[in-house]
Design a protein around this motif. Sequence first.
Motif, PDB file in Angstrom:
ATOM      1  N   ASP A   1      -9.102  12.862   1.913  1.00 56.06           N
ATOM      2  CA  ASP A   1      -8.100  11.852   2.249  1.00 56.06           C
ATOM      3  C   ASP A   1      -7.476  11.131   1.040  1.00 56.06           C
ATOM      4  O   ASP A   1      -6.514  10.380   1.183  1.00 56.06           O
TER       5      ASP A   1
ATOM      6  N   ARG B   1       0.816  20.736  -1.542  1.00 56.69           N
ATOM      7  CA  ARG B   1      -0.385  20.388  -0.776  1.00 56.69           C
ATOM      8  C   ARG B   1      -1.289  21.605  -0.586  1.00 56.69           C
ATOM      9  O   ARG B   1      -0.813  22.715  -0.392  1.00 56.69           O
TER      10      ARG B   1
ATOM     11  N   ASP C   1      -3.749  11.822   0.334  1.00 59.46           N
ATOM     12  CA  ASP C   1      -2.910  11.101   1.303  1.00 59.46           C
ATOM     13  C   ASP C   1      -2.784   9.626   0.921  1.00 59.46           C
ATOM     14  O   ASP C   1      -1.707   9.041   1.025  1.00 59.46           O
ATOM     15  N   GLN C   2      -3.904   9.045   0.472  1.00 60.64           N
ATOM     16  CA  GLN C   2      -3.851   7.630   0.075  1.00 60.64           C
ATOM     17  C   GLN C   2      -2.923   7.430  -1.129  1.00 60.64           C
ATOM     18  O   GLN C   2      -2.174   6.462  -1.183  1.00 60.64           O
TER      19      GLN C   2
ATOM     20  N   ASP D   1       0.511   7.490   0.077  1.00 60.23           N
ATOM     21  CA  ASP D   1       0.839   6.203   0.710  1.00 60.23           C
ATOM     22  C   ASP D   1       1.224   5.176  -0.358  1.00 60.23           C
ATOM     23  O   ASP D   1       2.187   4.413  -0.191  1.00 60.23           O
TER      24      ASP D   1
END
Length: 466
Positions: A43, A209, A46-47, A50
């Motif tokens: 994750d 990704r 993704d952080q 963000d």
Amino acid sequence: MRIVVKFGGTSLATAKQIREVAKFIHNTSKNNQVIVVCSAINDVTDQLLDISGHIQKANKDAAKAKLAKLKRQHYQIARDSVMGSKTRKQLLQKLDLDLSELEGLLHGLSLLGEVTPRSLDYLISFGERLSIQIVSAVLIDMKSRSVALTGKEAGIVTDSNFGSSKPLMDTTRLRVLSKIEPLLTKKIIPVIGGFAGADQHGHITTFGRGGSDYTATIIASCVKADEVWLMSDVDGLMTADPKMVKDAKVIPEVSYVEAMEMALFGAKQIHPRSFEPLLSKKIPMRIRNSFNVDNLGTLVTANPSEDTMRTVKCVSVIRHNGLIDMRGGSMVGAPGTAATIFSTLAKAGINIMMISQSPSESSITIVVKKQDLDKAVNTLEMNLLGKMIKKIDVTTDVSIIALIGSGMRGTVGVASKVFGAAARNGVNVVMIAQGSSELNLAFVVKDSDCQAAVQALHDEFELASN
Ligand code: ASP
Ligand code: MG
């Protein structure tokens, strides 16, 4: 054997998992030369994305809060996974260095209020920079010798296509070899950060990704590895999504081309370019589960053995797409119709997943991702409706079902089995496409029919019986 072993983020989610992973590496390295490639901790990429989003929206406090969370997460995992106090202290110092560089970067980007593709790659490469320090330290904690290297430090040189770069293989080969060989000779386990490299000017680039898979195969090709293992949280490539089909099984062996099809169809997400570096040297890949290591997973090779040959090897699904059907008398016999439709959609940035045209040429049907559907229909209406196209019909929730297997090539009766099984289960087939490679037979059904269709085909081709 010389093995490149890559761990995905789901295998590195907690301190306990990281210790388990390190134990596996430690044991495997007793009789093999092991080169480790790591994704970011679960994750984290993704952080970081963000954080970039917050910066672009001038949401400085939210970006800072996210960074603080990310720091806490890494320090916590570091403390919990390393037992020896000296190794732990050294690890925390290394994390301090990386995290303060990251903090500096965020400060700079916040002042600018923009994130260019180049700075985004620099930003999102931090996930792997942090994870390799932890994994390498845990190995040292277990009395292995190890060193952490970023993709750039390992010698991966790429073009400057930020966000989806490609390696410059000749330079990369020379650099990776001269960096890695001496380590292996000294029995030091390199833990290399996946996903990122650097261009010829030294700017950090990423492969897109899921790019750590690609890093693993690039490294494998450079050091002439005997095998590459992609370790994640599934047992291998499956005959169907186990969430949809209860008796889905692991597929023991597939060819590179079959695996490529399966990767594209998302049965198990593998970076689609990962197979390229393996092809010329025919390096086998294994897709394995980090937490079920007795299972050898799926073997991917150039030529799978005869006894694993099957007409169809798996039933894959891409759910929730949109279908657009375009009709019009003026499309018949008019050269350039397809070109105009596709270039109009391309200009709007819409990717087409499936195409079919009737031989009468009076209709063309395409499938696009659900999130692209509105834009696609809009673009077609504005530019072509009432001119080349007379009528547009849209179906909002369809699934693409694909049967994959090189054994279909030249086998008579596959289509009749497929559509017979669909009919017997009351499933209406909306659209069909098969490339002439016959490696993949794909058709479209209403999403509400998807489950029934997948199960029916899985049964029809007896995929549950190995
Ligand atoms: N960390 C990157 C991602 O999440 C690369 C990878 O996991 O392979 O996409
Ligand atoms: Mg990943």
